[in-house]
Design a protein around this motif. Structure first.
Motif, PDB file in Angstrom:
ATOM      1  N   ALA A  21      11.744  -6.076 -15.671  1.00 24.23           N
ATOM      2  CA  ALA A  21      11.092  -7.382 -15.490  1.00 24.23           C
ATOM      3  C   ALA A  21      10.729  -7.619 -14.030  1.00 24.23           C
ATOM      4  O   ALA A  21       9.664  -8.171 -13.723  1.00 24.23           O
ATOM      5  CB  ALA A  21      12.016  -8.490 -15.995  1.00 24.23           C
ATOM      6  N   VAL A  22      11.608  -7.185 -13.120  1.00 20.84           N
ATOM      7  CA  VAL A  22      11.312  -7.341 -11.694  1.00 20.84           C
ATOM      8  C   VAL A  22      10.093  -6.501 -11.307  1.00 20.84           C
ATOM      9  O   VAL A  22       9.220  -6.961 -10.559  1.00 20.84           O
ATOM     10  CB  VAL A  22      12.535  -6.939 -10.848  1.00 20.84           C
ATOM     11  N   LEU A  24       7.642  -5.567 -13.292  1.00 17.03           N
ATOM     12  CA  LEU A  24       6.471  -6.215 -13.880  1.00 17.03           C
ATOM     13  C   LEU A  24       6.070  -7.451 -13.084  1.00 17.03           C
ATOM     14  O   LEU A  24       4.870  -7.688 -12.826  1.00 17.03           O
ATOM     15  CB  LEU A  24       6.770  -6.606 -15.330  1.00 17.03           C
ATOM     16  N   ALA A  25       7.055  -8.242 -12.659  1.00 15.60           N
ATOM     17  CA  ALA A  25       6.762  -9.433 -11.868  1.00 15.60           C
ATOM     18  C   ALA A  25       6.103  -9.064 -10.538  1.00 15.60           C
ATOM     19  O   ALA A  25       5.185  -9.754 -10.072  1.00 15.60           O
ATOM     20  CB  ALA A  25       8.046 -10.227 -11.618  1.00 15.60           C
ATOM     21  N   ALA A  26       6.550  -7.967  -9.934  1.00 15.72           N
ATOM     22  CA  ALA A  26       5.950  -7.527  -8.677  1.00 15.72           C
ATOM     23  C   ALA A  26       4.498  -7.122  -8.872  1.00 15.72           C
ATOM     24  O   ALA A  26       3.624  -7.428  -8.050  1.00 15.72           O
ATOM     25  CB  ALA A  26       6.757  -6.368  -8.097  1.00 15.72           C
ATOM     26  N   LEU A  28       2.455  -8.198 -11.230  1.00 19.35           N
ATOM     27  CA  LEU A  28       1.684  -9.422 -11.471  1.00 19.35           C
ATOM     28  C   LEU A  28       1.449 -10.190 -10.177  1.00 19.35           C
ATOM     29  O   LEU A  28       0.373 -10.756  -9.959  1.00 19.35           O
ATOM     30  CB  LEU A  28       2.427 -10.304 -12.489  1.00 19.35           C
ATOM     31  N   ALA A  29       2.452 -10.200  -9.309  1.00 15.48           N
ATOM     32  CA  ALA A  29       2.303 -10.912  -8.034  1.00 15.48           C
ATOM     33  C   ALA A  29       1.211 -10.286  -7.189  1.00 15.48           C
ATOM     34  O   ALA A  29       0.415 -10.985  -6.551  1.00 15.48           O
ATOM     35  CB  ALA A  29       3.633 -10.914  -7.291  1.00 15.48           C
ATOM     36  N   GLY A  47      11.192  -7.569  -4.052  1.00 14.00           N
ATOM     37  CA  GLY A  47      11.314  -6.920  -5.360  1.00 14.00           C
ATOM     38  C   GLY A  47      11.978  -5.564  -5.269  1.00 14.00           C
ATOM     39  O   GLY A  47      12.818  -5.209  -6.098  1.00 14.00           O
TER      40      GLY A  47
END
Length: 266
Positions: A21-22, A24-26, A28-29, A47
């Motif tokens: 998830a981290v 993926l979040a990176a 997306l950011a 991240g």
């Protein structure tokens, strides 16, 4: 959610998905804030730190699983049927040797490790025959399946020599043994001789402890640090020293038997 109150498998799965998830979040950011490079760089750096922390936590959870999670109860009976000389407590010690082998695979960053014990190989093979349980256990311990390979000793195959050297390196590290100048054997390398396993592999810590002229078939722990002879990556114990594995200390609560069963053949 309190990870410490989840069972082993749920805790490990939670850490794996948190790391994903981290990442993926990176991603997306970066996609959303690509015009604000200062903020993106800070987010990515944070991240990476978080991913590294989660990986370390996951590795620690897998080590704890290998040391403490229950192995199938039927393995005791299977071992004693295959090796009638074993008492129940002897079979339990063999299973501790199997855990030490599994730990060597994990701590070598899941590289190939070779099995040095016939009696522990019996336990491993019987576990594999319980297919679904073994697959679930491997998923929690390693994140993937550990395939079986026969028990063996150092020979001409450089790759398998490296596999044995990795096993030796991490088994010694679990028991705080000097892997280059051992004064005793780690559990995994002592069991065949300790229980008089027919066709088993006998080891002594140091080649000076045996007289080759007497026709002894014992193998030497010091041979694992020798170079040459088609030994593969001997200088780094199959690459273990150069890669450092998980970098854990040798005395971090391993499941070895300490000095009570070393020596090979007591």
């Amino acid at each position: 959610m309190d990870l410490f109150h989840l069972n082993f498998r749920r805790r490990i799965n939670a850490l794996v998905w948190a790391r994903r998830a981290v990442v993926l979040a990176a991603v997306l950011a970066v996609w959303v804030w690509h015009r604000h490079w200062g903020g993106v760089i800070a987010l990515v750096a944070a991240g990476l730190v978080l991913v590294g922390s989660l990986q370390a936590w996951e590795a620690s959870a897998r080590r704890q699983f290998i040391r403490e999670a229950s192995l199938p109860g039927f393995l005791i009976g299977k071992l004693r049927a295959a090796h009638p000389q074993l008492q129940e407590r002897d079979a339990e010690l063999v299973l501790r040797g199997l855990r030490q082998f599994f730990m060597a695979h994990l701590r070598s960053n899941r590289k190939f490790v070779a099995m040095p014990s016939k009696v522990v190989d019996t336990a491993w093979h019987e576990f594999i025959l319980h297919t679904q349980g073994y697959q679930r256990w491997c998923a929690a311990a390693f994140g993937g399946l550990l395939h079986h390979s026969p028990a063996e000793v150092l020979g001409r195959d450089a790759r398998r020599n490296d596999g044995l050297r990795r096993t030796w390196y991490w088994a010694c590290k679990e028991e705080s043994i000097d892997r280059r100048k051992p004064t005793r054997l780690p559990l995994l390398f002592a069991l065949d001789a300790k229980f008089g396993v027919p066709g088993g592999f006998q080891y002594v810590p140091d080649c000076q402890a045996i007289d080759r002229q007497s026709g002894s078939d014992a193998h030497c722990g010091t041979s694992f640090s020798d170079s040459g002879g088609g030994a593969g990556d001997a200088g780094g114990f199959g690459g273990s020293e150069s890669s450092g594995g998980d970098g854990g200390s040798s005395g971090d609560g391993g499941s070895g038997c300490g000095g009570g069963c070393g020596g090979g053949g007591d």
